[in-house]
Scaffold this motif. Sequence first.
Motif, PDB file in Angstrom:
ATOM      1  N   LEU A  24       0.827  -1.219   0.000  1.00 20.10           N
ATOM      2  CA  LEU A  24       0.000   0.000   0.000  1.00 20.10           C
ATOM      3  C   LEU A  24       0.857   1.264   0.000  1.00 20.10           C
ATOM      4  CD1 LEU A  24      -2.803  -1.178   2.403  1.00 20.10           C
ATOM      5  CD2 LEU A  24      -3.131  -0.370   0.068  1.00 20.10           C
ATOM      6  N   ILE A  25       2.127   1.121   0.328  1.00 25.47           N
ATOM      7  CA  ILE A  25       3.036   2.268   0.252  1.00 25.47           C
ATOM      8  C   ILE A  25       3.161   2.749  -1.200  1.00 25.47           C
ATOM      9  CG2 ILE A  25       5.499   2.868   0.431  1.00 25.47           C
ATOM     10  CD1 ILE A  25       5.580   1.185   3.000  1.00 25.47           C
ATOM     11  N   ARG A  27       1.653   3.734  -3.822  1.00 21.42           N
ATOM     12  CA  ARG A  27       0.476   4.321  -4.459  1.00 21.42           C
ATOM     13  C   ARG A  27       0.881   4.958  -5.787  1.00 21.42           C
ATOM     14  NH1 ARG A  27      -1.855   9.297  -4.987  1.00 21.42           N
ATOM     15  NH2 ARG A  27      -4.126   9.311  -5.033  1.00 21.42           N
ATOM     16  N   PRO A  28       0.204   4.567  -6.872  1.00 20.37           N
ATOM     17  CA  PRO A  28       0.514   5.207  -8.151  1.00 20.37           C
ATOM     18  C   PRO A  28       0.022   6.650  -8.131  1.00 20.37           C
ATOM     19  CG  PRO A  28      -0.830   3.215  -8.439  1.00 20.37           C
ATOM     20  CD  PRO A  28      -0.844   3.551  -6.992  1.00 20.37           C
ATOM     21  N   ASP A  29       0.632   7.495  -8.926  1.00 21.26           N
ATOM     22  CA  ASP A  29       0.189   8.884  -9.033  1.00 21.26           C
ATOM     23  C   ASP A  29      -1.142   8.913  -9.774  1.00 21.26           C
ATOM     24  OD1 ASP A  29       1.581  11.954  -9.138  1.00 21.26           O
ATOM     25  OD2 ASP A  29      -0.144  11.551 -10.431  1.00 21.26           O
ATOM     26  N   GLY A  30      -2.127   9.534  -9.170  1.00 20.91           N
ATOM     27  CA  GLY A  30      -3.471   9.546  -9.746  1.00 20.91           C
ATOM     28  C   GLY A  30      -3.567  10.260 -11.081  1.00 20.91           C
ATOM     29  N   TYR A  41      -3.780  -1.443  -7.221  1.00 18.40           N
ATOM     30  CA  TYR A  41      -3.275  -0.878  -5.970  1.00 18.40           C
ATOM     31  C   TYR A  41      -4.363  -0.900  -4.895  1.00 18.40           C
ATOM     32  CZ  TYR A  41      -2.050   2.678  -2.526  1.00 18.40           C
ATOM     33  OH  TYR A  41      -1.826   3.334  -1.345  1.00 18.40           O
ATOM     34  N   TRP A  65       3.943   4.654  11.774  1.00 19.23           N
ATOM     35  CA  TRP A  65       3.564   3.532  10.917  1.00 19.23           C
ATOM     36  C   TRP A  65       4.791   2.646  10.760  1.00 19.23           C
ATOM     37  CZ3 TRP A  65      -0.964   1.790   8.975  1.00 19.23           C
ATOM     38  CH2 TRP A  65      -2.081   2.636   9.110  1.00 19.23           C
ATOM     39  N   ALA A  83       7.981   2.728   8.689  1.00 14.82           N
ATOM     40  CA  ALA A  83       7.444   2.742   7.334  1.00 14.82           C
ATOM     41  C   ALA A  83       8.018   3.915   6.539  1.00 14.82           C
ATOM     42  CB  ALA A  83       5.926   2.816   7.374  1.00 14.82           C
ATOM     43  N   ARG A  84       8.263   5.016   7.233  1.00  8.34           N
ATOM     44  CA  ARG A  84       8.822   6.185   6.523  1.00  8.34           C
ATOM     45  C   ARG A  84      10.189   5.846   5.923  1.00  8.34           C
ATOM     46  NH1 ARG A  84       8.823  12.008   9.175  1.00  8.34           N
ATOM     47  NH2 ARG A  84       7.217  12.347   7.628  1.00  8.34           N
ATOM     48  N   ALA A  87       9.545   3.636   2.967  1.00 10.51           N
ATOM     49  CA  ALA A  87       8.997   4.401   1.846  1.00 10.51           C
ATOM     50  C   ALA A  87      10.107   5.169   1.132  1.00 10.51           C
ATOM     51  CB  ALA A  87       7.918   5.358   2.355  1.00 10.51           C
ATOM     52  N   ARG A  88      10.988   5.784   1.898  1.00 11.38           N
ATOM     53  CA  ARG A  88      12.092   6.524   1.271  1.00 11.38           C
ATOM     54  C   ARG A  88      13.010   5.576   0.510  1.00 11.38           C
ATOM     55  NH1 ARG A  88      12.898  10.312   6.400  1.00 11.38           N
ATOM     56  NH2 ARG A  88      11.811  12.163   5.651  1.00 11.38           N
ATOM     57  N   ARG A  92       9.812   6.553  -2.454  1.00 16.08           N
ATOM     58  CA  ARG A  92       8.689   7.470  -2.262  1.00 16.08           C
ATOM     59  C   ARG A  92       9.158   8.873  -1.911  1.00 16.08           C
ATOM     60  NH1 ARG A  92       3.992   6.026  -4.293  1.00 16.08           N
ATOM     61  NH2 ARG A  92       3.236   7.849  -3.168  1.00 16.08           N
ATOM     62  N   GLY A  93      10.455   9.034  -1.674  1.00 15.99           N
ATOM     63  CA  GLY A  93      10.967  10.364  -1.339  1.00 15.99           C
ATOM     64  C   GLY A  93      10.877  11.285  -2.545  1.00 15.99           C
ATOM     65  N   GLN A  94      11.147  12.553  -2.310  1.00 19.73           N
ATOM     66  CA  GLN A  94      11.010  13.501  -3.425  1.00 19.73           C
ATOM     67  C   GLN A  94      12.233  13.454  -4.335  1.00 19.73           C
ATOM     68  OE1 GLN A  94      10.173  17.001  -1.155  1.00 19.73           O
ATOM     69  NE2 GLN A  94       7.960  16.842  -1.528  1.00 19.73           N
TER      70      GLN A  94
END
Lengths: 94, 966
Positions: A24-25, A27-30, A41, A65, A83-84, A87-88, A92-94
Amino acid sequence: MIIDHPLLGPRDAAEFVYKGDASLIHRPDGMTATDDEMHDYVYLRDNPAGEHRELWYHEQGDRSWLVVTRNTLTHEISKVELARDVARAEGRGQ
Amino acid sequence: MSQPNRIDGGQIDRTHSLKFQWNERWMSGHPGDTLASALLANGVKLVGRSFKYHRPRGIFSAGSEEPNALVQLRKGAAQEPNTRATTVELFDGLYATSQNHRGSLEWDLMAANDLLAPFLSAGFYYKTFMWPKAFWEKLYEPVIRASAGLGRLSMWPDPDTYDHGYLHCDLLIIGAGPTGLAAALAAGRSGARVILADEDFTPGGRLNAETYEVSDTPGSAWAENAVAELAAMDNVRLMTRTTVYGAYDHGIYGALERCTDHLAKSDGKPRQVLWRIYSKRALLAAGAIERSIAFGNNDRPGIMLAGAVRAYVNRFGVAPGRHVAVFTNNEDGLRTAVDLRAKEIEVTEVDARKGDMIVDTKGRKGVHSVILSNGRTVPVDCVAVSGGWSPTVALACHHRGRPEWREDIEGFVPADDLPPGMTVAGAANGTMTLGACLSDGHERGVALAAELGAHGSSGAVALASDETFEIKPFWHVADAKPRAWVDLQNDVTTKDVRQSHAEGFRSVEHLKRYTTLGMATDQGKTANILGLAVMAETSGKTIPETGTTIFRPPYNPVAIGAFAGRARGKDFRPYRLTPSHKWAEENGADFVETGMWLRAQWFKQPGEKGWRDSVDREAAAVRRSVGICDVSTLGKIDIQGRDAAEFLNRIYSNPFLKLPVGKVRYGLMLREDGIAYDDGTTARLSENHFVMTTTTANAITVFRNMEFARQCLWPDLDVHLISTTDGWAQFAVAGPKSRPLLQKVVDDLDLSNDTFPFMACTECSVFGGTPARLFRISFSGELAYEIAVPARFGDSMIRGLMAAGEEFDAVPYGTEALGVLRIEKGHAAGNELTGQTTAQNLGLGGMVSKKKDAIGLKLSERVEMNRHDDLRLVGFKPKDRAVLLTAGAHFLTPGDPADMAHDQGWMTSVAYSPELGHSVGLGYLKRGGERMGETVRAYSPVRNQDIMVEVCSPHHIDPVGERQRG
């Protein structure tokens, strides 16, 4: 169950809320995802008999999380990560 | 008052007598007795009736494995059915009655069932009650319900309290018999933190029931010394009357401590405590349970397990009989003969290993003779039976472990699939002799303590000689003509097991469910192995091939009250009080539970006859002058950080990036599947500081989901969240007079429409310095504000607002008037946000921005969720204005049949509008937006209403919004 929180040490699972598969981390860009990608997803999860990476939320604690790697057959927990951080590490990071 | 069967010896305190009542008869016993031993001492043999056949039954065991002697304990609300007399500690004034008979225990009318036995064998339910179909509800079910079960509930609430407790230890030792005591001594002396739990009130296990010697002292005395030594250790917690009933994950064990069950009254103390024990290691030293042999009429009162006979004689000083037949297939059973003869009790040995058998017994309400295989009839008043001992493996198998068969002991022992952290020792592990158990316990205790880092001196191992151990498999007297019982509690005979096999129910799990073998309070502790053996023999398999059923917690029954603990009644889900609660109480509020909160529903004034009078007055006052309502229960989330606006823009479906500082915006959240989830307002207090409100119901989950988005989806956004729901007392001040009222309250702030317009917000102070936040938002559609102060000022704030409002006829209003006002205005709430409705359905489709990604955007664009003929939220009013609308009514086009195929939607919310003088409604109607002015039928067969309604705008009042902007 006892979850060994990376910041707070061993905590009873009753302090946590369970969400589900750690995928679930991702997530595709909508704006750019195809219907199928977003559908998969939101609705599709693996249900492995064995090792499973899953999301737990320390609601009665520090509100972290966590990604918990747990064997669904034995409940053995082999890894607990923030989770952070996951995610990175998984982009998922910028 | 005499105790005819009391003999010398035992560990009872003869200096004190305890009086108790059995079936209204006064009897006496001594401290140290169980109810079972006291009944036997008083010559009571018949203690109950069997489940199915209502056969007379007596005491069968001396422990928690008891299948027969289930009694109704205590009187009134505190009474407990199905209590095992063998575990009930005797106390002065104890009151117990027998169960499962109609008429007296001696003359049970239901005993006729026994004559019907040929029709009541395994599976009779499934065969008998199938036809005729109509009989089920009228005849079969009432009859079955009347005869089902054993004891009776009091039908009163349980008057006792129960607690939950949490304990931590290095080593949990389950069972304080010789193995457990030896292990606890070794580990305790080494310095490990030990919990030693035993379900008995006197530790020692079989040492108390046997005549063994340990280290040259009587076994029971050695146990007493060991307990004294353990009690003196700070690192050891000894828990008697405590049953470890379940092995859970990661070294967590469930245990039930019976704190006041042995006292006449609990005196306000918790009756039982349900412990959750966190252990690094556990040692299972639960011992073994003896099993029976199936022979003709082996269920009569007076027929007992051999080990139980020894326990009554040696521990309790009671002779269960004066002439006892000992029927055994193993050496241990023969010890009974030795112990009985030492008490000058006559014994007839029947050793199955020599080919001798008991084939039948006589004596309806108590055995009076046995018939041997050689044809001889021997008068006896007690039979001691031993079919061998089964290691108590249950806890070792709670993680779906499958025990292994050991032929040398004819029993199952734990395999290597134990719960992590568990070790098994002593008889539970198949070590069946005393000397070996003591050294096994000692060695495990030393080894486990060392593993846990405790290396102190463990002392010497206690010594005892190993008795001879020999067993020959012998399970049942084959071809016994009379019925031979396998499971006494469920009235399962060898014939039932064979029938189950013949009818195809051959797996043990099927056997269990078809015959009920091994079910109910004792879970077949004395019966299962015997049943397996008969099944194995019938199917031509071995016992290990036949296998065991799955072991599950709890090991012994646990009262529901213990699981509930303090979470009963109002404490099951405690509610929170709003900051103005005390004031509301003083002012005649009726309260209602909304989610986790108790809120004022309306404020009744003198002369008001029903709730409608109050609600109509409150709603009208808001539209006419000004009303004040505590809205602190709305969720509040404080959002700060350089990327706070960007974060909100991804959470809400509508844009938030350009919300100016000092402004509030309505926001709609979707779920990721595109369904409308929650709504509320978010205020921008400064460039990087927002305050969000959520609905009361979703306050917790919205926050949880936002944390998920923050940590997992966009971990690098600079944003932080904190829930401040409880931190602020917030009041809606609504109505045309709200501005002059608040102008009196705020310090140095001009509330004129030009300087503080609709949707403005600011931080300010009130009443000369109290910090506050002011939002010009309106749920009612009137000129309105919400003002928030730190929660600790909530009580003085409501008092201050009401005082300031006196000159404007300010009234407090509750949740009902709040509902009326929002329905009049056409604002959606919980009734409309059902988890099935889209933004389109709500008429808010235009809010969902297509120019940016946000949670739920992609899937909200699905074709089926955007059909133009889909449901739309619209308003309704009755054609006949005198009629009150009904929520839940379905809409139909006039002339269409009233069925789901023609369903056009449904009414979600209704209210009587004092402003308009008639009932108004909101609801979902297909193509609703295009049907203004149309008449549809509102049909509610449930509430028996069938009326015509007119479709209108959901904004029944001020559709263009002049009032709230004024």
